[in-house]
Design a protein around this motif. Sequence first.
Motif, PDB file in Angstrom:
ATOM      1  N   THR A 123       9.166  -2.590  -9.567  1.00 54.93           N
ATOM      2  CA  THR A 123       7.859  -3.216  -8.896  1.00 54.93           C
ATOM      3  C   THR A 123       8.110  -4.273  -7.864  1.00 54.93           C
ATOM      4  OG1 THR A 123       7.061  -3.455 -11.587  1.00 54.93           O
ATOM      5  CG2 THR A 123       6.043  -4.873  -9.927  1.00 54.93           C
TER       6      THR A 123
ATOM      7  N   THR B 284       0.969  -1.436  -0.114  1.00 55.67           N
ATOM      8  CA  THR B 284       0.103  -0.255   0.178  1.00 55.67           C
ATOM      9  C   THR B 284       0.823   1.232   0.008  1.00 55.67           C
ATOM     10  OG1 THR B 284      -0.196   0.192   2.480  1.00 55.67           O
ATOM     11  CG2 THR B 284      -1.799  -0.967   1.189  1.00 55.67           C
TER      12      THR B 284
ATOM     13  N   THR C 232      -3.033   5.942  -9.091  1.00 53.97           N
ATOM     14  CA  THR C 232      -4.058   4.880  -8.826  1.00 53.97           C
ATOM     15  C   THR C 232      -5.268   5.317  -9.646  1.00 53.97           C
ATOM     16  OG1 THR C 232      -3.290   3.938  -7.100  1.00 53.97           O
ATOM     17  CG2 THR C 232      -5.102   3.092  -7.864  1.00 53.97           C
TER      18      THR C 232
ATOM     19  N   THR D 266      -1.871  -6.232  -4.063  1.00 55.97           N
ATOM     20  CA  THR D 266      -1.486  -5.717  -5.390  1.00 55.97           C
ATOM     21  C   THR D 266      -0.022  -5.221  -5.475  1.00 55.97           C
ATOM     22  OG1 THR D 266      -3.781  -4.785  -5.209  1.00 55.97           O
ATOM     23  CG2 THR D 266      -2.384  -3.872  -7.047  1.00 55.97           C
ATOM     24  N   PRO D 267       0.606  -5.661  -6.674  1.00 51.49           N
ATOM     25  CA  PRO D 267       1.674  -5.081  -6.952  1.00 51.49           C
ATOM     26  C   PRO D 267       1.845  -3.470  -6.840  1.00 51.49           C
ATOM     27  CG  PRO D 267       1.399  -7.031  -8.395  1.00 51.49           C
ATOM     28  CD  PRO D 267       0.103  -6.729  -7.770  1.00 51.49           C
ATOM     29  N   VAL D 268       3.055  -2.976  -6.415  1.00 53.23           N
ATOM     30  CA  VAL D 268       3.243  -1.653  -6.552  1.00 53.23           C
ATOM     31  C   VAL D 268       4.148  -1.266  -7.649  1.00 53.23           C
ATOM     32  CG1 VAL D 268       4.147   0.354  -5.005  1.00 53.23           C
ATOM     33  CG2 VAL D 268       2.613  -1.419  -4.046  1.00 53.23           C
TER      34      VAL D 268
ATOM     35  N   SER E  97       1.879   3.308  -8.500  1.00 55.56           N
ATOM     36  CA  SER E  97       0.643   2.831  -8.981  1.00 55.56           C
ATOM     37  C   SER E  97       0.701   1.667  -8.495  1.00 55.56           C
ATOM     38  CB  SER E  97       0.696   3.100 -10.607  1.00 55.56           C
ATOM     39  OG  SER E  97      -0.533   2.492 -11.032  1.00 55.56           O
ATOM     40  N   GLY E  98      -0.656   1.309  -8.185  1.00 54.34           N
ATOM     41  CA  GLY E  98      -1.079  -0.080  -7.570  1.00 54.34           C
ATOM     42  C   GLY E  98      -1.103   0.358  -6.172  1.00 54.34           C
ATOM     43  N   GLY E  99      -0.906  -0.499  -5.316  1.00 58.48           N
ATOM     44  CA  GLY E  99      -0.953  -0.372  -3.843  1.00 58.48           C
ATOM     45  C   GLY E  99      -2.424  -0.336  -3.455  1.00 58.48           C
ATOM     46  N   ASP E 100      -3.405  -0.642  -4.216  1.00 61.83           N
ATOM     47  CA  ASP E 100      -4.885  -0.703  -3.925  1.00 61.83           C
ATOM     48  C   ASP E 100      -5.224  -1.259  -2.478  1.00 61.83           C
ATOM     49  OD1 ASP E 100      -5.094   0.863  -6.120  1.00 61.83           O
ATOM     50  OD2 ASP E 100      -5.639  -0.603  -7.212  1.00 61.83           O
TER      51      ASP E 100
ATOM     52  N   THR F 218       6.259  -6.886  -5.648  1.00 58.98           N
ATOM     53  CA  THR F 218       5.232  -7.643  -5.122  1.00 58.98           C
ATOM     54  C   THR F 218       5.220  -7.911  -4.008  1.00 58.98           C
ATOM     55  OG1 THR F 218       5.636  -8.265  -7.676  1.00 58.98           O
ATOM     56  CG2 THR F 218       3.992  -9.735  -6.127  1.00 58.98           C
TER      57      THR F 218
END
Length: 176
Positions: free
Chosen positions: A156, A101, A117, A138-140, A131-134, A158
């Motif tokens: 990235t 996150t 995001t 989720t991969p960041v 981006s990501g980190g929802d 994971t």
Amino acid sequence: MKTQSLKNLPMNKQAGFTLVELIIVIVILGILAVTAAPRFLNLQGDANASTLEGVQGSIRSGMNIVNGKALIANIQNKAETDTPTPIVEGVAIRFGYPVGTIDAFEAFLDIDFADVTDDPTIADSTDFNLSGGDDATTPVIIYPNSYLVTDSCKVTYTPALNKDTPATVAIDVSDC
């Protein structure tokens, strides 16, 4: 006193370059400049790639420190969904590693990220976008502010999938 006639004096010749020689030198310098310039023009891309390599190293070091502290606290097999949520030094963990996150990354890396995001066209004054980190699984993706998430200039992260699959960090600097 004897005088010399002007006929017997040696003539001073001026030495210099002809116009043709000067043009040839200018053309050669132009060719060298055209072939050497691209090597020096991509300095920003090299700087971004080097910075991302530093970020990758920081992520690896940070996640290993968090993992070590989780091992000491004997919470390395707990997920973020457990009650209470396993936290090491203010960082929520998932099976001994930081969750994926934005809050976790800002806490263990001490970097402010732009959250793209919801809108990948956001660009602000931060150096990196995230981006990501929802959620925790989720991969960041971390990339420089001047790039898009789809470019091959990113790190990235994971998160750990389970207690047998640790978190991983990968870097792609092929298009920096």
